[in-house]
Design a protein around this motif. Sequence first.
Motif, PDB file in Angstrom:
ATOM      1  N   LEU A   1       0.982  -0.993   0.144  1.00  0.00           N
ATOM      2  CA  LEU A   1       0.011   0.109   0.356  1.00  0.00           C
ATOM      3  C   LEU A   1       1.108   1.499   0.338  1.00  0.00           C
ATOM      4  CD1 LEU A   1      -2.658   1.423  -0.319  1.00  0.00           C
ATOM      5  CD2 LEU A   1      -2.715   0.787   2.987  1.00  0.00           C
ATOM      6  N   PRO A   2       2.114   1.257   0.924  1.00  0.00           N
ATOM      7  CA  PRO A   2       2.964   2.466   1.160  1.00  0.00           C
ATOM      8  C   PRO A   2       3.466   3.111  -0.834  1.00  0.00           C
ATOM      9  CG  PRO A   2       3.306   1.235   2.966  1.00  0.00           C
ATOM     10  CD  PRO A   2       2.447   0.399   1.713  1.00  0.00           C
ATOM     11  N   ALA A   3       3.680   1.725  -1.451  1.00  0.00           N
ATOM     12  CA  ALA A   3       4.166   1.841  -2.924  1.00  0.00           C
ATOM     13  C   ALA A   3       3.306   2.356  -3.581  1.00  0.00           C
ATOM     14  CB  ALA A   3       4.821   0.888  -3.120  1.00  0.00           C
ATOM     15  N   VAL A   4       2.006   2.140  -3.185  1.00  0.00           N
ATOM     16  CA  VAL A   4       1.065   1.931  -4.566  1.00  0.00           C
ATOM     17  C   VAL A   4       0.828   4.053  -4.691  1.00  0.00           C
ATOM     18  CG1 VAL A   4      -1.637   1.866  -4.710  1.00  0.00           C
ATOM     19  CG2 VAL A   4       0.223  -0.242  -4.272  1.00  0.00           C
ATOM     20  N   LEU A   5       0.488   4.179  -3.447  1.00  0.00           N
ATOM     21  CA  LEU A   5       0.361   5.401  -3.015  1.00  0.00           C
ATOM     22  C   LEU A   5       1.345   6.380  -3.455  1.00  0.00           C
ATOM     23  CD1 LEU A   5      -0.285   4.603   1.074  1.00  0.00           C
ATOM     24  CD2 LEU A   5      -2.572   5.796  -1.229  1.00  0.00           C
ATOM     25  N   SER A   6       2.534   6.124  -3.146  1.00  0.00           N
ATOM     26  CA  SER A   6       4.153   7.077  -3.719  1.00  0.00           C
ATOM     27  C   SER A   6       3.412   6.944  -4.955  1.00  0.00           C
ATOM     28  CB  SER A   6       5.033   6.502  -3.527  1.00  0.00           C
ATOM     29  OG  SER A   6       5.384   6.737  -1.813  1.00  0.00           O
ATOM     30  N   LEU A   7       3.323   5.800  -5.950  1.00  0.00           N
ATOM     31  CA  LEU A   7       2.872   6.150  -7.824  1.00  0.00           C
ATOM     32  C   LEU A   7       2.240   7.156  -8.084  1.00  0.00           C
ATOM     33  CD1 LEU A   7       3.951   2.200  -8.358  1.00  0.00           C
ATOM     34  CD2 LEU A   7       5.426   4.176  -8.554  1.00  0.00           C
ATOM     35  N   ILE A   8       0.581   6.698  -7.214  1.00  0.00           N
ATOM     36  CA  ILE A   8       0.070   7.858  -7.499  1.00  0.00           C
ATOM     37  C   ILE A   8       0.222   9.316  -7.368  1.00  0.00           C
ATOM     38  CG2 ILE A   8      -2.543   8.276  -6.594  1.00  0.00           C
ATOM     39  CD1 ILE A   8      -3.269   5.266  -5.621  1.00  0.00           C
ATOM     40  N   ALA A   9       0.946   9.465  -6.167  1.00  0.00           N
ATOM     41  CA  ALA A   9       1.269  10.628  -5.899  1.00  0.00           C
ATOM     42  C   ALA A   9       2.211  10.599  -7.449  1.00  0.00           C
ATOM     43  CB  ALA A   9       2.102  10.738  -4.107  1.00  0.00           C
ATOM     44  N   ALA A  10       3.144  10.251  -7.198  1.00  0.00           N
ATOM     45  CA  ALA A  10       3.623  10.811  -8.922  1.00  0.00           C
ATOM     46  C   ALA A  10       2.810  11.122 -10.258  1.00  0.00           C
ATOM     47  CB  ALA A  10       5.106   9.622  -9.129  1.00  0.00           C
ATOM     48  N   ALA A  11       2.375  10.551 -10.147  1.00  0.00           N
ATOM     49  CA  ALA A  11       1.769  10.247 -11.195  1.00  0.00           C
ATOM     50  C   ALA A  11       0.456  12.118 -11.277  1.00  0.00           C
ATOM     51  CB  ALA A  11       0.509   9.373 -11.808  1.00  0.00           C
ATOM     52  N   PHE A  12       0.304  11.935 -10.059  1.00  0.00           N
ATOM     53  CA  PHE A  12      -0.753  13.253 -10.103  1.00  0.00           C
ATOM     54  C   PHE A  12      -0.254  14.684 -10.035  1.00  0.00           C
ATOM     55  CE2 PHE A  12      -4.375  15.888  -8.264  1.00  0.00           C
ATOM     56  CZ  PHE A  12      -3.634  16.872  -7.547  1.00  0.00           C
ATOM     57  N   MET A  13       1.210  13.829  -8.873  1.00  0.00           N
ATOM     58  CA  MET A  13       1.497  15.557  -9.485  1.00  0.00           C
ATOM     59  C   MET A  13       2.762  16.058 -11.044  1.00  0.00           C
ATOM     60  SD  MET A  13       2.274  17.068  -6.064  1.00  0.00           S
ATOM     61  CE  MET A  13       0.594  17.008  -6.127  1.00  0.00           C
ATOM     62  N   PHE A  14       2.691  14.559 -11.476  1.00  0.00           N
ATOM     63  CA  PHE A  14       3.595  15.164 -12.689  1.00  0.00           C
ATOM     64  C   PHE A  14       2.621  16.129 -13.798  1.00  0.00           C
ATOM     65  CE2 PHE A  14       4.149  13.531 -17.089  1.00  0.00           C
ATOM     66  CZ  PHE A  14       5.854  14.507 -17.572  1.00  0.00           C
ATOM     67  N   ARG A  15       1.574  15.751 -13.564  1.00  0.00           N
ATOM     68  CA  ARG A  15       0.523  16.161 -14.337  1.00  0.00           C
ATOM     69  C   ARG A  15       0.035  17.414 -13.955  1.00  0.00           C
ATOM     70  NH1 ARG A  15      -5.428  16.174 -14.785  1.00  0.00           N
ATOM     71  NH2 ARG A  15      -6.142  15.794 -17.038  1.00  0.00           N
ATOM     72  N   LEU A  16      -0.115  17.162 -12.669  1.00  0.00           N
ATOM     73  CA  LEU A  16      -0.764  19.266 -12.569  1.00  0.00           C
ATOM     74  C   LEU A  16       0.394  19.821 -12.284  1.00  0.00           C
ATOM     75  CD1 LEU A  16      -1.885  20.680 -10.147  1.00  0.00           C
ATOM     76  CD2 LEU A  16      -0.460  19.545  -8.849  1.00  0.00           C
ATOM     77  N   PHE A  17       2.059  19.699 -12.580  1.00  0.00           N
ATOM     78  CA  PHE A  17       2.143  20.804 -12.619  1.00  0.00           C
ATOM     79  C   PHE A  17       3.011  20.894 -14.071  1.00  0.00           C
ATOM     80  CE2 PHE A  17       4.055  19.363  -8.241  1.00  0.00           C
ATOM     81  CZ  PHE A  17       3.483  21.255  -7.341  1.00  0.00           C
ATOM     82  N   HIS A  18       2.898  19.764 -14.867  1.00  0.00           N
ATOM     83  CA  HIS A  18       2.949  19.970 -16.042  1.00  0.00           C
ATOM     84  C   HIS A  18       2.071  20.488 -16.944  1.00  0.00           C
ATOM     85  CE1 HIS A  18       4.235  18.996 -20.144  1.00  0.00           C
ATOM     86  NE2 HIS A  18       3.277  17.945 -20.928  1.00  0.00           N
ATOM     87  N   THR A  19       0.499  20.353 -16.188  1.00  0.00           N
ATOM     88  CA  THR A  19      -0.600  21.064 -16.773  1.00  0.00           C
ATOM     89  C   THR A  19      -0.221  22.310 -16.603  1.00  0.00           C
ATOM     90  OG1 THR A  19      -2.197  19.300 -16.334  1.00  0.00           O
ATOM     91  CG2 THR A  19      -2.772  21.204 -16.710  1.00  0.00           C
ATOM     92  N   ALA A  20       0.427  22.626 -15.147  1.00  0.00           N
ATOM     93  CA  ALA A  20       0.133  23.803 -14.300  1.00  0.00           C
ATOM     94  C   ALA A  20       1.897  25.050 -15.833  1.00  0.00           C
ATOM     95  CB  ALA A  20       0.805  24.392 -13.229  1.00  0.00           C
TER      96      ALA A  20
END
Length: 390
Positions: free
Chosen positions: A368-387
């Motif tokens: 579970l901790p690994a999955v949470l980090s991978l979700i965060a990575a995808a979310f952060m990449f998309r957020l900052f790339h879009t911004a």
Amino acid sequence: MQEKRTRFFYTAAIYFMMFTASVCTTTQGVMLTQYIEYYELKSFEQGLMSAFQSGGNLAALFFLGVLLRRLRKRDILMITAVMIPCIFFMFGMRPSLFVFLSGYFVYGVVFGFLDSLASSVMVDLYPENSSLYMNILHGIYGLGGLAGPLILRRLSLMGLEWNELLMAAGSIASSAFAVYCLAVIFSGKMSAGSGLEEKITVGDIMNFLRDKRKRGLFYCAFLYGAHQIGITVWMTRYITDYLKEPAFGAIVLSVFWVCVAVSRLVFPRFHWKNETALWAGHLVSGLAVFAGVLFADGQVMVICTAVSGLAEGMILPLTLDMGCRFEMKHTSLGSSMVLLSHYAGFIITPMIMGGIISTFTVQEGMLLPAVLSLIAAAFMFRLFHTAGKQ
């Protein structure tokens, strides 16, 4: 010159309090097995201590919204300095489960005061270079996470019972109280970080969340908190009791925290963009923990946990610094919002992991901790790339 010395002494006292609080916090991960056995905890109950502490962390941020209108930051920090040793001395008396959990809730409240206000004060005292001092602050917290398990293990080998170890942690916290008292006396009427702030209102919170950049920090802090608490609460028990390799279980948290500390102290020397560091740190951390769990080997797990610590260490200081800089006229709002989300992540993971491990397999729970980090990575990449395109 006098002002500079005063500022240095006060900063050092806050750093020392953060260090000792970190040592106290590690007791939960190191002695989780003893807690489970003594209080006969089953399934999701095994995450109750962490959940109650995290609930206190969240409550602290709401209390701060009112207290900051009536008390100075350094006065609220004094309350923290007094309460932490008292709580751990009480733990040492082996109270009932209800009192024990209530104590963790109160500890969560006062640690929430420390975490939020110490971060805010770094920006108040050093507005010209706050990210450096923020990283040092949380790097020292990481050093406390390293020292805690080593100190507790040494005392345990000397024959101290689990409740006596908690009293020892209380004694360590008492030394921070003494140092902080001296710093307050020495600092006198130092203006930075000691005045009253406006209370934090619902409108302030809503305005914070309307901004896309601030909202991104809020989400990142949640996912990081959920990931990190899973490692710090469950990793020692996973390696020691499930993989049957107690030698590696005894050192894993120390290795993790020294790598977190190194990450936080070394990162400011590089000139990476904060946005890149956030998504890349989550990605590497998630992949490392994922690999370690799949190998199901104590030594490999320690190595992968070390890589995770190096990759993720700077995430919280960066989000706190960015949050405070977005609210320079109200730094407590910036730090409180980031920590509100961070602590919310703390609440869910330990109990969910306990339930998954009891219902399915330990490997699935530890993923579970690994999955949470991978979700965060995808979310952060998309957020900052879009911004960045806007």
